[in-house]
Design a protein around this motif. Structure first.
Motif, PDB file in Angstrom:
ATOM      1  N   THR A 227       0.836  -1.201   0.000  1.00 30.76           N
ATOM      2  CA  THR A 227       0.000   0.000   0.000  1.00 30.76           C
ATOM      3  C   THR A 227       0.870   1.251   0.000  1.00 30.76           C
ATOM      4  OG1 THR A 227      -1.761  -1.131   1.193  1.00 30.76           O
ATOM      5  CG2 THR A 227      -1.791   1.262   1.257  1.00 30.76           C
ATOM      6  N   LEU A 228       1.903   1.259   0.827  1.00 26.08           N
ATOM      7  CA  LEU A 228       2.819   2.395   0.866  1.00 26.08           C
ATOM      8  C   LEU A 228       3.502   2.588  -0.480  1.00 26.08           C
ATOM      9  CD1 LEU A 228       4.418   1.801   4.374  1.00 26.08           C
ATOM     10  CD2 LEU A 228       2.791   3.596   3.758  1.00 26.08           C
ATOM     11  N   ALA A 229       3.935   1.492  -1.097  1.00 26.91           N
ATOM     12  CA  ALA A 229       4.585   1.576  -2.402  1.00 26.91           C
ATOM     13  C   ALA A 229       3.616   2.108  -3.461  1.00 26.91           C
ATOM     14  CB  ALA A 229       5.122   0.211  -2.816  1.00 26.91           C
ATOM     15  N   ASP A 230       2.369   1.688  -3.388  1.00 28.10           N
ATOM     16  CA  ASP A 230       1.356   2.170  -4.322  1.00 28.10           C
ATOM     17  C   ASP A 230       1.147   3.672  -4.150  1.00 28.10           C
ATOM     18  OD1 ASP A 230      -0.711   1.812  -6.318  1.00 28.10           O
ATOM     19  OD2 ASP A 230      -2.159   2.071  -4.686  1.00 28.10           O
ATOM     20  N   TRP A 231       1.071   4.128  -2.896  1.00 35.80           N
ATOM     21  CA  TRP A 231       0.908   5.553  -2.631  1.00 35.80           C
ATOM     22  C   TRP A 231       2.087   6.354  -3.174  1.00 35.80           C
ATOM     23  CZ3 TRP A 231      -0.821   5.396   3.197  1.00 35.80           C
ATOM     24  CH2 TRP A 231      -2.128   4.943   3.268  1.00 35.80           C
ATOM     25  N   VAL A 232       3.296   5.868  -2.947  1.00 32.81           N
ATOM     26  CA  VAL A 232       4.489   6.571  -3.436  1.00 32.81           C
ATOM     27  C   VAL A 232       4.453   6.665  -4.967  1.00 32.81           C
ATOM     28  CG1 VAL A 232       7.001   6.428  -3.646  1.00 32.81           C
ATOM     29  CG2 VAL A 232       5.918   6.022  -1.437  1.00 32.81           C
ATOM     30  N   GLY A 233       4.096   5.589  -5.639  1.00 29.35           N
ATOM     31  CA  GLY A 233       4.008   5.601  -7.097  1.00 29.35           C
ATOM     32  C   GLY A 233       2.937   6.542  -7.611  1.00 29.35           C
ATOM     33  N   ARG A 234       1.779   6.512  -6.977  1.00 25.08           N
ATOM     34  CA  ARG A 234       0.692   7.386  -7.416  1.00 25.08           C
ATOM     35  C   ARG A 234       1.006   8.851  -7.152  1.00 25.08           C
ATOM     36  NH1 ARG A 234      -5.156   4.918  -7.032  1.00 25.08           N
ATOM     37  NH2 ARG A 234      -4.734   2.777  -7.632  1.00 25.08           N
ATOM     38  N   LEU A 235       1.693   9.125  -6.032  1.00 24.72           N
ATOM     39  CA  LEU A 235       2.091  10.505  -5.761  1.00 24.72           C
ATOM     40  C   LEU A 235       3.124  10.985  -6.774  1.00 24.72           C
ATOM     41  CD1 LEU A 235       2.235  10.629  -1.889  1.00 24.72           C
ATOM     42  CD2 LEU A 235       0.725  11.914  -3.387  1.00 24.72           C
ATOM     43  N   GLY A 236       3.999  10.084  -7.191  1.00 20.55           N
ATOM     44  CA  GLY A 236       4.961  10.439  -8.227  1.00 20.55           C
ATOM     45  C   GLY A 236       4.269  10.839  -9.513  1.00 20.55           C
ATOM     46  N   ILE A 237       3.222  10.117  -9.857  1.00 17.20           N
ATOM     47  CA  ILE A 237       2.448  10.449 -11.064  1.00 17.20           C
ATOM     48  C   ILE A 237       1.697  11.763 -10.866  1.00 17.20           C
ATOM     49  CG2 ILE A 237       0.490   9.720 -12.481  1.00 17.20           C
ATOM     50  CD1 ILE A 237       1.461   6.807 -11.964  1.00 17.20           C
ATOM     51  N   ALA A 238       1.117  11.949  -9.678  1.00 16.83           N
ATOM     52  CA  ALA A 238       0.350  13.170  -9.409  1.00 16.83           C
ATOM     53  C   ALA A 238       1.242  14.407  -9.397  1.00 16.83           C
ATOM     54  CB  ALA A 238      -0.386  13.041  -8.079  1.00 16.83           C
ATOM     55  N   LEU A 239       2.496  14.251  -8.975  1.00 15.22           N
ATOM     56  CA  LEU A 239       3.413  15.390  -8.887  1.00 15.22           C
ATOM     57  C   LEU A 239       4.226  15.605 -10.166  1.00 15.22           C
ATOM     58  CD1 LEU A 239       4.670  14.943  -5.240  1.00 15.22           C
ATOM     59  CD2 LEU A 239       3.036  16.638  -6.094  1.00 15.22           C
ATOM     60  N   ALA A 240       4.061  14.762 -11.160  1.00 15.51           N
ATOM     61  CA  ALA A 240       4.826  14.878 -12.401  1.00 15.51           C
ATOM     62  C   ALA A 240       4.654  16.236 -13.091  1.00 15.51           C
ATOM     63  CB  ALA A 240       4.472  13.741 -13.355  1.00 15.51           C
ATOM     64  N   PRO A 241       3.442  16.805 -13.171  1.00 10.44           N
ATOM     65  CA  PRO A 241       3.327  18.131 -13.800  1.00 10.44           C
ATOM     66  C   PRO A 241       4.124  19.207 -13.058  1.00 10.44           C
ATOM     67  CG  PRO A 241       1.173  17.098 -13.660  1.00 10.44           C
ATOM     68  CD  PRO A 241       2.116  16.235 -12.884  1.00 10.44           C
ATOM     69  N   LEU A 242       4.168  19.116 -11.740  1.00  6.22           N
ATOM     70  CA  LEU A 242       4.954  20.076 -10.969  1.00  6.22           C
ATOM     71  C   LEU A 242       6.443  19.925 -11.267  1.00  6.22           C
ATOM     72  CD1 LEU A 242       5.137  22.233  -8.741  1.00  6.22           C
ATOM     73  CD2 LEU A 242       5.246  20.361  -7.099  1.00  6.22           C
TER      74      LEU A 242
END
Length: 124
Positions: free
Chosen positions: A95-110
């Motif tokens: 779950t933690l790894a999934d969150w880290v990956g999804r946050l990486g995708i969410a922060l990509a535009p920044l």
């Protein structure tokens, strides 16, 4: 804890999220008033704040805690799993790894925007 979803007006809606402000971990409960029209039998409710991860149970504070501990404090996910377990919160490594990956995708535009600004300069 399971996310509580309710079927309203033809769509699923999230009304709980797990949050974290350094410690302890707590549960946000979003209560929004619902209004019904007797004539047309339509129920409407105030919108809930959007989640960073669609359909996710983690609030912004908990996601921030994970990212800061992983990247600034250099803690591996198994260590974060142990820290959360000491506080009585069961978070699996996957779950933690999934969150880290999804946050990486969410922060990509920044990240892309920051890189663009850096490349516009004469020197780094």
């Amino acid at each position: 804890m399971q996310e509580v979803e309710q079927r309203r007006s033809g769509c699923w809606r999230r009304d709980r999220a797990i949050g974290c402000r350094t410690r302890p971990v707590f549960v946000y409960r979003y209560i929004s008033p619902q209004y019904a029209c007797r004539a047309c039998e339509i129920v409407t409710a105030a919108p809930i704040p959007p989640a960073v991860i669609d359909g996710g149970l983690a609030a912004v504070g908990l996601l921030t805690w994970v990212i800061i501990n992983k990247y600034l404090d250099h803690l591996p996910l198994y260590r974060l799993e142990q820290i959360a377990a000491r506080d009585g919160v069961i978070l699996s490594r996957s779950t933690l790894a999934d969150w880290v990956g999804r946050l990486g995708i969410a922060l990509a535009p920044l990240v892309d925007r920051l890189a663009w600004h850096l490349l516009q300069r004469d020197s780094l």
